[in-house]
Design a protein around this motif. Structure first.
Motif, PDB file in Angstrom:
ATOM      1  N   LEU A  83       1.084  -1.606   0.143  1.00 25.46           N
ATOM      2  CA  LEU A  83      -0.265   0.613   0.201  1.00 25.46           C
ATOM      3  C   LEU A  83       0.469   0.948   0.240  1.00 25.46           C
ATOM      4  CD1 LEU A  83      -2.552  -1.623   2.910  1.00 25.46           C
ATOM      5  CD2 LEU A  83      -3.212  -0.885   0.540  1.00 25.46           C
ATOM      6  N   THR A  84       1.004   1.809  -1.389  1.00 24.69           N
ATOM      7  CA  THR A  84       1.853   3.102  -0.899  1.00 24.69           C
ATOM      8  C   THR A  84       1.173   4.336  -0.882  1.00 24.69           C
ATOM      9  OG1 THR A  84       1.518   2.748  -3.381  1.00 24.69           O
ATOM     10  CG2 THR A  84       3.609   2.103  -2.800  1.00 24.69           C
ATOM     11  N   LEU A  85       1.323   5.494  -0.983  1.00 27.71           N
ATOM     12  CA  LEU A  85       0.963   6.946  -0.524  1.00 27.71           C
ATOM     13  C   LEU A  85      -0.141   6.805   0.741  1.00 27.71           C
ATOM     14  CD1 LEU A  85      -0.056   7.164  -3.740  1.00 27.71           C
ATOM     15  CD2 LEU A  85       1.395   8.984  -2.724  1.00 27.71           C
ATOM     16  N   SER A  86       0.158   5.920   1.604  1.00 28.15           N
ATOM     17  CA  SER A  86      -0.800   5.335   3.151  1.00 28.15           C
ATOM     18  C   SER A  86       0.007   5.554   4.650  1.00 28.15           C
ATOM     19  CB  SER A  86      -1.037   3.632   2.260  1.00 28.15           C
ATOM     20  OG  SER A  86      -1.532   3.808   1.343  1.00 28.15           O
ATOM     21  N   GLU A  87      -0.604   5.325   4.556  1.00 26.00           N
ATOM     22  CA  GLU A  87      -0.415   5.780   6.694  1.00 26.00           C
ATOM     23  C   GLU A  87      -0.967   5.487   7.748  1.00 26.00           C
ATOM     24  OE1 GLU A  87       2.005   9.148   7.419  1.00 26.00           O
ATOM     25  OE2 GLU A  87       1.126   9.980   5.730  1.00 26.00           O
ATOM     26  N   VAL A  88      -0.469   4.995   8.609  1.00 27.14           N
ATOM     27  CA  VAL A  88      -1.436   4.270  10.078  1.00 27.14           C
ATOM     28  C   VAL A  88      -2.154   4.864  10.534  1.00 27.14           C
ATOM     29  CG1 VAL A  88      -1.559   2.891  11.255  1.00 27.14           C
ATOM     30  CG2 VAL A  88       0.204   2.122   9.524  1.00 27.14           C
ATOM     31  N   GLU A  89      -3.225   5.369  10.852  1.00 25.46           N
ATOM     32  CA  GLU A  89      -4.051   6.150  11.388  1.00 25.46           C
ATOM     33  C   GLU A  89      -4.434   5.918  12.596  1.00 25.46           C
ATOM     34  OE1 GLU A  89      -6.575   8.850   8.096  1.00 25.46           O
ATOM     35  OE2 GLU A  89      -7.758   7.703   9.615  1.00 25.46           O
ATOM     36  N   GLY A  96      -1.511 -10.678  18.707  1.00 25.05           N
ATOM     37  CA  GLY A  96      -1.595 -11.667  17.981  1.00 25.05           C
ATOM     38  C   GLY A  96      -3.339 -11.133  17.972  1.00 25.05           C
ATOM     39  N   SER A  97      -3.604  -9.669  18.037  1.00 25.21           N
ATOM     40  CA  SER A  97      -4.552  -9.650  17.112  1.00 25.21           C
ATOM     41  C   SER A  97      -4.839  -8.043  17.627  1.00 25.21           C
ATOM     42  CB  SER A  97      -5.598  -9.187  18.595  1.00 25.21           C
ATOM     43  OG  SER A  97      -7.086  -9.567  17.817  1.00 25.21           O
ATOM     44  N   TYR A  98      -4.069  -7.368  16.771  1.00 25.13           N
ATOM     45  CA  TYR A  98      -4.281  -5.587  16.934  1.00 25.13           C
ATOM     46  C   TYR A  98      -5.727  -5.605  15.278  1.00 25.13           C
ATOM     47  CZ  TYR A  98       0.225  -5.021  18.958  1.00 25.13           C
ATOM     48  OH  TYR A  98       0.902  -5.338  20.031  1.00 25.13           O
ATOM     49  N   GLU A  99      -6.220  -4.180  15.253  1.00 28.43           N
ATOM     50  CA  GLU A  99      -6.925  -3.922  14.623  1.00 28.43           C
ATOM     51  C   GLU A  99      -6.723  -2.766  13.906  1.00 28.43           C
ATOM     52  OE1 GLU A  99     -11.310  -4.227  14.248  1.00 28.43           O
ATOM     53  OE2 GLU A  99     -11.109  -2.175  14.192  1.00 28.43           O
ATOM     54  N   VAL A 100      -5.773  -2.216  12.521  1.00 22.65           N
ATOM     55  CA  VAL A 100      -5.264  -0.921  12.305  1.00 22.65           C
ATOM     56  C   VAL A 100      -5.795  -0.192  11.104  1.00 22.65           C
ATOM     57  CG1 VAL A 100      -3.182  -0.354  11.090  1.00 22.65           C
ATOM     58  CG2 VAL A 100      -3.189  -2.299  12.512  1.00 22.65           C
ATOM     59  N   THR A 101      -6.165   1.340  11.704  1.00 21.74           N
ATOM     60  CA  THR A 101      -6.718   1.686  10.146  1.00 21.74           C
ATOM     61  C   THR A 101      -5.720   2.281   9.710  1.00 21.74           C
ATOM     62  OG1 THR A 101      -8.241   1.735  11.877  1.00 21.74           O
ATOM     63  CG2 THR A 101      -8.684   3.433  10.385  1.00 21.74           C
ATOM     64  N   ILE A 102      -5.840   2.160   8.288  1.00 24.20           N
ATOM     65  CA  ILE A 102      -4.635   2.807   7.167  1.00 24.20           C
ATOM     66  C   ILE A 102      -5.575   3.920   6.420  1.00 24.20           C
ATOM     67  CG2 ILE A 102      -3.220   2.655   5.405  1.00 24.20           C
ATOM     68  CD1 ILE A 102      -3.244  -0.530   6.938  1.00 24.20           C
ATOM     69  N   ARG A 103      -5.261   4.584   5.701  1.00 30.62           N
ATOM     70  CA  ARG A 103      -5.492   5.381   4.596  1.00 30.62           C
ATOM     71  C   ARG A 103      -4.156   5.676   3.813  1.00 30.62           C
ATOM     72  NH1 ARG A 103      -8.391  11.292   4.438  1.00 30.62           N
ATOM     73  NH2 ARG A 103      -8.782  10.812   5.993  1.00 30.62           N
ATOM     74  N   GLN A 104      -5.331   5.453   2.726  1.00 32.07           N
ATOM     75  CA  GLN A 104      -4.335   5.681   1.151  1.00 32.07           C
ATOM     76  C   GLN A 104      -4.891   6.266   0.406  1.00 32.07           C
ATOM     77  OE1 GLN A 104      -5.302   2.159  -1.456  1.00 32.07           O
ATOM     78  NE2 GLN A 104      -2.769   2.480  -1.655  1.00 32.07           N
ATOM     79  N   PRO A 364      15.497  10.401  12.994  1.00 30.46           N
ATOM     80  CA  PRO A 364      14.317   8.966  13.277  1.00 30.46           C
ATOM     81  C   PRO A 364      13.481  10.254  12.456  1.00 30.46           C
ATOM     82  CG  PRO A 364      14.609   9.348  15.642  1.00 30.46           C
ATOM     83  CD  PRO A 364      15.981  10.568  14.864  1.00 30.46           C
ATOM     84  N   ASN A 365      12.427   9.340  11.861  1.00 34.15           N
ATOM     85  CA  ASN A 365      10.757   9.942  11.011  1.00 34.15           C
ATOM     86  C   ASN A 365      10.370  10.426  12.055  1.00 34.15           C
ATOM     87  OD1 ASN A 365      11.037  10.584   7.970  1.00 34.15           O
ATOM     88  ND2 ASN A 365      11.864   8.590   7.630  1.00 34.15           N
ATOM     89  N   THR A 366       9.818   9.194  13.007  1.00 37.32           N
ATOM     90  CA  THR A 366       9.583  10.391  14.643  1.00 37.32           C
ATOM     91  C   THR A 366      10.051  10.784  15.354  1.00 37.32           C
ATOM     92  OG1 THR A 366      10.694   7.814  15.524  1.00 37.32           O
ATOM     93  CG2 THR A 366       8.504   6.753  14.379  1.00 37.32           C
ATOM     94  N   ALA A 367      10.568  11.125  14.904  1.00 33.75           N
ATOM     95  CA  ALA A 367      11.252  12.557  16.057  1.00 33.75           C
ATOM     96  C   ALA A 367      10.213  12.961  16.251  1.00 33.75           C
ATOM     97  CB  ALA A 367      12.922  12.893  15.687  1.00 33.75           C
ATOM     98  N   GLY A 368       9.861  13.801  14.919  1.00 35.26           N
ATOM     99  CA  GLY A 368       8.791  14.852  15.199  1.00 35.26           C
ATOM    100  C   GLY A 368       7.537  13.990  15.213  1.00 35.26           C
ATOM    101  N   ASP A 369       7.057  13.500  14.405  1.00 35.54           N
ATOM    102  CA  ASP A 369       5.588  12.378  14.269  1.00 35.54           C
ATOM    103  C   ASP A 369       5.409  11.436  14.393  1.00 35.54           C
ATOM    104  OD1 ASP A 369       3.977  13.137  12.218  1.00 35.54           O
ATOM    105  OD2 ASP A 369       5.408  12.947  10.413  1.00 35.54           O
ATOM    106  N   ARG A 370       5.641  11.224  15.818  1.00 38.52           N
ATOM    107  CA  ARG A 370       4.649  10.322  16.958  1.00 38.52           C
ATOM    108  C   ARG A 370       3.643   8.974  16.036  1.00 38.52           C
ATOM    109  NH1 ARG A 370       9.099  10.928  19.093  1.00 38.52           N
ATOM    110  NH2 ARG A 370       9.339  11.759  21.034  1.00 38.52           N
ATOM    111  N   LEU A 371       4.180   8.263  15.867  1.00 40.64           N
ATOM    112  CA  LEU A 371       3.202   6.690  15.019  1.00 40.64           C
ATOM    113  C   LEU A 371       1.663   6.762  16.526  1.00 40.64           C
ATOM    114  CD1 LEU A 371       5.697   4.835  14.715  1.00 40.64           C
ATOM    115  CD2 LEU A 371       5.048   6.082  12.568  1.00 40.64           C
ATOM    116  N   PRO A 372       0.633   6.859  15.409  1.00 45.75           N
ATOM    117  CA  PRO A 372      -0.091   5.558  16.379  1.00 45.75           C
ATOM    118  C   PRO A 372      -0.370   4.670  16.876  1.00 45.75           C
ATOM    119  CG  PRO A 372      -1.058   6.321  14.107  1.00 45.75           C
ATOM    120  CD  PRO A 372       0.684   6.458  14.148  1.00 45.75           C
TER     121      PRO A 372
END
Ligand SMILES: Cc1cc2nc3c(=O)[nH]c(=O)nc-3n(C[C@H](O)[C@H](O)[C@H](O)COP(=O)(O)OP(=O)(O)OC[C@H]3O[C@@H](n4cnc5c(N)ncnc54)[C@H](O)[C@@H]3O)c2cc1C
Ligand code: SF4
Ligand code: SF4
Length: 424
Positions: A83-89, A96-104, A364-372
């Motif tokens: 999935l290009t042009l995409s990020e995890v929201e 073992g059981s995550y639900e992930v929302t993705i924006r493309q 790190p790209n996560t320096a200013g932009d924390r992951l959800p």
């Protein structure tokens, strides 16, 4: 298969965030032992930072070779969903059981694209080319680079609704442009997550004394990679930015902002080797060129010692122990004058060159932009990976600054941990 055309979903899948060399490796290692993988990349192409490099140390081979092999492995593996042009929201759940929302986000170009380039010819808008760190311009209908994966054009969102977009549609004989594409937001279930979001260069404009942004012939090491690349802004010729003169003398300023409490307190570990590698670019184009590397300490650990020894054999390449204090331009010639405190003699040196390359460090790209997602960071924004965190594993430069070989090993380890989480 590219851009989500297969069915790698479900609790039995692994999510990989970031499609650089670490993310690609983690995805392939997992998929090749039978695990389904969803690979989320925010750019319209895979490969991350190494796709923009001219050569790799220590072997000095072009990164495109390694990437091409990985792209072939991806193409032939139906278990990887790209999935290009995409990020995890957002991410909820537990190991073992995550639900992930993705924006493309929309590419506005579908799988019919043959990469013929007619849309780019028809498009009138040109914009600064981020791939070349804005040292060149590209059309707003573009292929990120000629070996890009997926091998498909992209339309910049800014031309949607303009005559340019309509001209692109008319120029396309393959019905490949779809201006009605909208962002898609969807959820997937995965068992484990590998974070491989990588790095960005330290912002050289923050280094007031080093003249970047004011002095055109002061560039950074990442810009040097693009200057040397045949698909770069000067078609691989090392021409200084101010007047396009072939460079006869180059100074490399090591630790530009690194190991400095006011900027980056840590050592990025690879920028000494990167400057030695870039010295070979200069030497290849100009056997008589004068090269100086001003350093605090040379970091070339373990297997890289030989690379350093080879660089030291170049008689016109001087390693000088001293921290660059100031960089200025000579307005008459646009040469760059570098002031250095020579650590060994205690004297001040003033040295002149056609061009200066700042060896800036890796942030790190996560320096200013924390992951959800629920992950821990160190004081610099790198992901902490101390084994206490189950279910989410960091790899490559998301964890610490590393060279490519170390990123590959790391990614393989992260893939294994993710597989263990899935099998448990
Ligand atoms: C000047 C310089 C020269 C170098 N030369 C060499 C060399 O010759 N040899 C060598 O071994 N090493 C070299 N390195 C180091 C090399 O660049 C790294 O080892 C390599 O880039 C690490 O890959 P990575 O996948 O961890 O990160 P990256 O290459 O940064 O890839 C990360 C990917 O994640 C994506 N991403 C980021 N955030 C998100 C998000 N939130 N969601 C989705 N996707 C995201 C990015 O778009 C990118 O595609 C050099 C480094 C520098 C500074
Ligand atoms: S979108 Fe159409 S015109 Fe543009 S490169 Fe692809 S096939 Fe060619
Ligand atoms: S690798 Fe070299 S240039 Fe880079 S921060 Fe470390 S010592 Fe400085």
């Amino acid at each position: 298969m590219a851009d989500g055309t297969n069915k790698a979903t479900g609790n039995g899948a692994i999510l990989v965030v970031g499609g650089g060399i670490a993310g690609l490796t983690a995805a392939l290692e997992a998929a090749e032992v039978g695990v389904r993988v969803i690979l989320v990349e925010k750019n319209p192409y895979l490969g991350g930072r190494v796709a923009r490099m001219h050569r790799y140390f220590p072997k000095l081979c072009p990164p495109t070779c390694g990437l091409e092999i990985n792209f072939r492995r991806i193409k032939s593996n139906p278990r990887i969903r790209i999935l290009t042009l995409s990020e995890v929201e957002s991410v909820s759940g537990q190991p073992g059981s995550y639900e992930v929302t993705i924006r493309q986000n929309p590419r506005y170009v579908n799988e019919n694209c043959t990469a013929c380039g007619a849309c780019a010819d028809a498009c009138s808008l040109t914009v600064p080319n981020d791939f070349d760190l804005d040292m060149s311009q590209r059309k707003a209908a573009y292929m990120p680079f000629e070996m890009a994966y997926p091998m498909r054009y992209v339309l910049d969102p800014q031309i949607i609704g303009t005559d340019d977009a309509n001209r692109c549609v008319q120029a396309c004989k393959y019905n490949a442009i779809d201006l009605s594409m909208q962002p898609k937001v969807f959820t997937e279930k995965v068992a484990a997550i590998v974070v491989a979001t990588g790095w960005k260069p330290y912002e050289a404009k923050k280094l007031d004394n080093l003249g970047f942004g004011r002095t055109p012939n002061v560039i950074t090491n990442v810009m040097m990679e693009r200057l040397a690349s045949v698909n770069g802004p000067t078609q691989g010729k090392l021409l200084r930015p101010s007047d396009k003169k072939p460079v006869q003398s180059v100074i490399f300023a090591q630790c530009a902002g690194s190991r400095d409490e006011n900027h980056l307190a840590y050592c990025s570990g690879v920028c000494c080797l990167a400057s030695m590698k870039q010295a070979t670019y200069v030497r290849e184009q100009n056997p008589a060129a004068q090269i100086q590397i001003f350093y605090i300490d040379v970091r070339a650990m373990g297997k890289f010692e030989d690379f350093y020894s080879t660089a030291q054999k170049d008689e016109k390449l001087q390693f000088i122990k001293g921290k660059v204090a100031k960089i200025e331009e000579d307005p008459a010639t646009q040469d760059v004058i570098v002031e250095v405190e020579d650590t060994l003699s205690g004297k001040k040196i003033r040295s002149r060159a056609d061009m200066v390359v700042l060896a800036t460090g890796m942030v790190p790209n996560t320096a200013g932009d924390r992951l959800p997602m629920d992950v821990a960071y160190d004081e610099f924004g790198f992901l902490v990976s101390d084994g206490s965190q189950k279910g989410i594993y960091a790899a490559g430069c998301a964890k610490r600054p590393v060279d490519v070989a170390s990123a590959l090993q790391d990614a393989t380890g992260a893939a294994l941990k993710a597989i263990q989480c899935l099998r448990r």
